[in-house]
Structure formats: C-alpha cells, structure tokens
Design a protein around this motif. Structure first.
Motif, PDB file in Angstrom:
ATOM      1  N   ILE A  42       0.798  -1.221   0.000  1.00  0.00           N
ATOM      2  CA  ILE A  42       0.000   0.000   0.000  1.00  0.00           C
ATOM      3  C   ILE A  42       0.833   1.276   0.000  1.00  0.00           C
ATOM      4  O   ILE A  42       0.294   2.364   0.075  1.00  0.00           O
ATOM      5  CB  ILE A  42      -0.970   0.029   1.185  1.00  0.00           C
ATOM      6  CG1 ILE A  42      -0.213  -0.067   2.483  1.00  0.00           C
ATOM      7  CG2 ILE A  42      -2.018  -1.049   1.084  1.00  0.00           C
ATOM      8  CD1 ILE A  42      -1.002   0.406   3.652  1.00  0.00           C
TER       9      ILE A  42
ATOM     10  N   VAL B 282      -2.492   4.282   4.621  1.00  0.00           N
ATOM     11  CA  VAL B 282      -3.808   3.768   4.239  1.00  0.00           C
ATOM     12  C   VAL B 282      -4.000   3.993   2.739  1.00  0.00           C
ATOM     13  O   VAL B 282      -3.658   5.050   2.214  1.00  0.00           O
ATOM     14  CB  VAL B 282      -4.916   4.534   5.011  1.00  0.00           C
ATOM     15  CG1 VAL B 282      -6.291   4.053   4.613  1.00  0.00           C
ATOM     16  CG2 VAL B 282      -4.715   4.407   6.511  1.00  0.00           C
ATOM     17  N   LYS B 283      -4.519   3.004   2.065  1.00  0.00           N
ATOM     18  CA  LYS B 283      -4.855   3.104   0.643  1.00  0.00           C
ATOM     19  C   LYS B 283      -6.336   2.783   0.485  1.00  0.00           C
ATOM     20  O   LYS B 283      -6.864   1.938   1.210  1.00  0.00           O
ATOM     21  CB  LYS B 283      -3.992   2.117  -0.154  1.00  0.00           C
ATOM     22  CG  LYS B 283      -4.273   2.109  -1.629  1.00  0.00           C
ATOM     23  CD  LYS B 283      -3.444   1.036  -2.322  1.00  0.00           C
ATOM     24  CE  LYS B 283      -3.972   0.848  -3.716  1.00  0.00           C
ATOM     25  NZ  LYS B 283      -3.910  -0.530  -4.155  1.00  0.00           N
ATOM     26  N   ASP B 284      -6.996   3.443  -0.451  1.00  0.00           N
ATOM     27  CA  ASP B 284      -8.431   3.237  -0.668  1.00  0.00           C
ATOM     28  C   ASP B 284      -8.676   1.998  -1.522  1.00  0.00           C
ATOM     29  O   ASP B 284      -8.250   1.931  -2.675  1.00  0.00           O
ATOM     30  CB  ASP B 284      -9.035   4.479  -1.344  1.00  0.00           C
ATOM     31  CG  ASP B 284     -10.558   4.489  -1.280  1.00  0.00           C
ATOM     32  OD1 ASP B 284     -11.155   3.534  -0.752  1.00  0.00           O
ATOM     33  OD2 ASP B 284     -11.149   5.470  -1.761  1.00  0.00           O
TER      34      ASP B 284
ATOM     35  N   CYS C 247     -10.901  -1.180   3.020  1.00  0.00           N
ATOM     36  CA  CYS C 247      -9.896  -0.353   3.718  1.00  0.00           C
ATOM     37  C   CYS C 247     -10.467   0.347   4.944  1.00  0.00           C
ATOM     38  O   CYS C 247      -9.717   0.614   5.889  1.00  0.00           O
ATOM     39  CB  CYS C 247      -9.250   0.649   2.772  1.00  0.00           C
ATOM     40  SG  CYS C 247     -10.222   2.113   2.441  1.00  0.00           S
TER      41      CYS C 247
ATOM     42  N   HIS D 110     -10.076  -2.310   7.630  1.00  0.00           N
ATOM     43  CA  HIS D 110      -8.667  -2.518   7.960  1.00  0.00           C
ATOM     44  C   HIS D 110      -8.081  -1.302   8.681  1.00  0.00           C
ATOM     45  O   HIS D 110      -7.274  -1.450   9.602  1.00  0.00           O
ATOM     46  CB  HIS D 110      -7.863  -2.823   6.698  1.00  0.00           C
ATOM     47  CG  HIS D 110      -8.280  -4.101   6.039  1.00  0.00           C
ATOM     48  ND1 HIS D 110      -8.135  -4.330   4.694  1.00  0.00           N
ATOM     49  CD2 HIS D 110      -8.859  -5.218   6.542  1.00  0.00           C
ATOM     50  CE1 HIS D 110      -8.593  -5.530   4.389  1.00  0.00           C
ATOM     51  NE2 HIS D 110      -9.055  -6.084   5.506  1.00  0.00           N
ATOM     52  N   SER D 111      -8.487  -0.115   8.270  1.00  0.00           N
ATOM     53  CA  SER D 111      -7.975   1.114   8.895  1.00  0.00           C
ATOM     54  C   SER D 111      -8.456   1.240  10.332  1.00  0.00           C
ATOM     55  O   SER D 111      -7.654   1.498  11.247  1.00  0.00           O
ATOM     56  CB  SER D 111      -8.420   2.352   8.098  1.00  0.00           C
ATOM     57  OG  SER D 111      -7.908   2.301   6.796  1.00  0.00           O
TER      58      SER D 111
END
Length: 188
Positions: A14, A129-131, A135, A138-139
C-alpha cells in the motif's frame, strides 16, 4: 526535538516504502527496515536510497530473510529464530524513520507480531492507508489495535485518491491530535 517514527500500514503493497522515503526526505531523517523478507536483490532499503538521492544513513536490516513471506515463515525456512530482544533502535543523531513489514499483525515468530515490535521499540506510528474495498475496516481495526496497545498514532497517510465518503469515515475514528497527510498514489 528529534523525530522517530515507525511506518506501518493497513496491509501489504500500500506504499509504506515510498511513504517512508518521502518522510526521510521531508524530515532529513535516517532510515531503518528491521526485517526484509524476500526481494533481497531490490530491498526496501535500496528503494529508499534510490528515491531519496540525498546523503542519508540507511541502517542495515537486523534480518535479511530469503523468502517473500511473513517473517515468521521466512525465518523458519531460513532456519532462523526472530526474538523481540534482537531489536534495538540504531543510534542516529538525526530523525529516524523505521519501516515495518506488512500490517500490525504480521507475525515475526509464532507468538509476536509487528505491533509487539513497535511496542518494544517504543515508537509512535505513521499509518499508511490506501483506498480499496475493505480499507475502512482494515484502517479502523489498525487504529483500534494501536489504541488498545497504548501505542501513539502520530500520523495517518492517505496514499492515493480516496473516496470522500471513505476518508470521512476513517477520519471520524482518529484521535483529534493525529495528523493526516494526503499524497498522490505512491506504491510499494
């Protein structure tokens, strides 16, 4: 005051390495990747060196494991046992960026995870963080895991384009003092 952070992410692939390089450049920091698991011909340390281009100290990895797998599996294959006490922060008179492997619950041995290494090193976290679909879950799980382990979340890096609805939900679950940084997509 000297800044030292541990860069982790909500998963693998990510952008932790590119974000680490960005922070190294921005803060004129040194860099350390405690565990490199696979890709020994083009390590994350080598990538940071190429991206930063400035004279920066890159400390050698404590473990250089041959197989691209979770560290506990790579270590087993290599006949190595990883212990938390094997890790000590390298001395640096400069700011220091430490990059983890994968996410917070990547195992380094049968009992310990990256989150345990962060606690052992006593560093605040920069969470990348990646979209993507999932996510938010996970975030927020990562944010809550840091909170429940009394680990300071210093910064959240929103890496790449984000749906405003997704970003809004993640930001609502951040402690007020956490800095947020939006950057264009940086992979690896």
């Amino acid at each position: 005051m000297k800044k030292q952070v541990f860069v982790s992410g909500i998963g693998t692939g990510i952008g932790k390495t590119f974000c680490s390089a960005l922070l190294v450049k921005l803060w004129q920091a040194d860099y350390w990747k405690p565990i490199q698991s696979g890709d020994l011909d083009m390590t994350d340390s080598m990538t940071v060196r190429e991206l930063v281009e400035d004279e920066v100290t890159i400390f050698p990895e404590r473990y250089r494991l041959n197989t691209a797998a979770s560290p506990h599996e790579s270590a087993r294959i290599d006949g190595v046992e990883i212990k938390l006490n094997d890790f000590q922060l390298p001395y640096s008179p400069n700011n220091l960026v430490v990059e983890g492997v994968g996410g917070l619950y990547v195992p380094i041995n049968e009992d310990k995870f990256i989150i345990d290494l962060i606690k052992h090193l006593n560093l605040p976290v920069v969470l990348v963080v990646k979209d993507y679909l999932g996510c938010i879950n996970h975030s927020i799980l990562s944010i809550k895991a840091l909170e429940s382990n009394n680990i300071v979340l210093d910064t959240v890096v929103f890496n790449g384009p984000f749906s405003s609805a997704t970003e809004r939900v993640i930001r609502r679950h951040l402690p007020e003092e956490v800095a947020c940084l939006n950057i264009p997509w940086l992979h690896k």
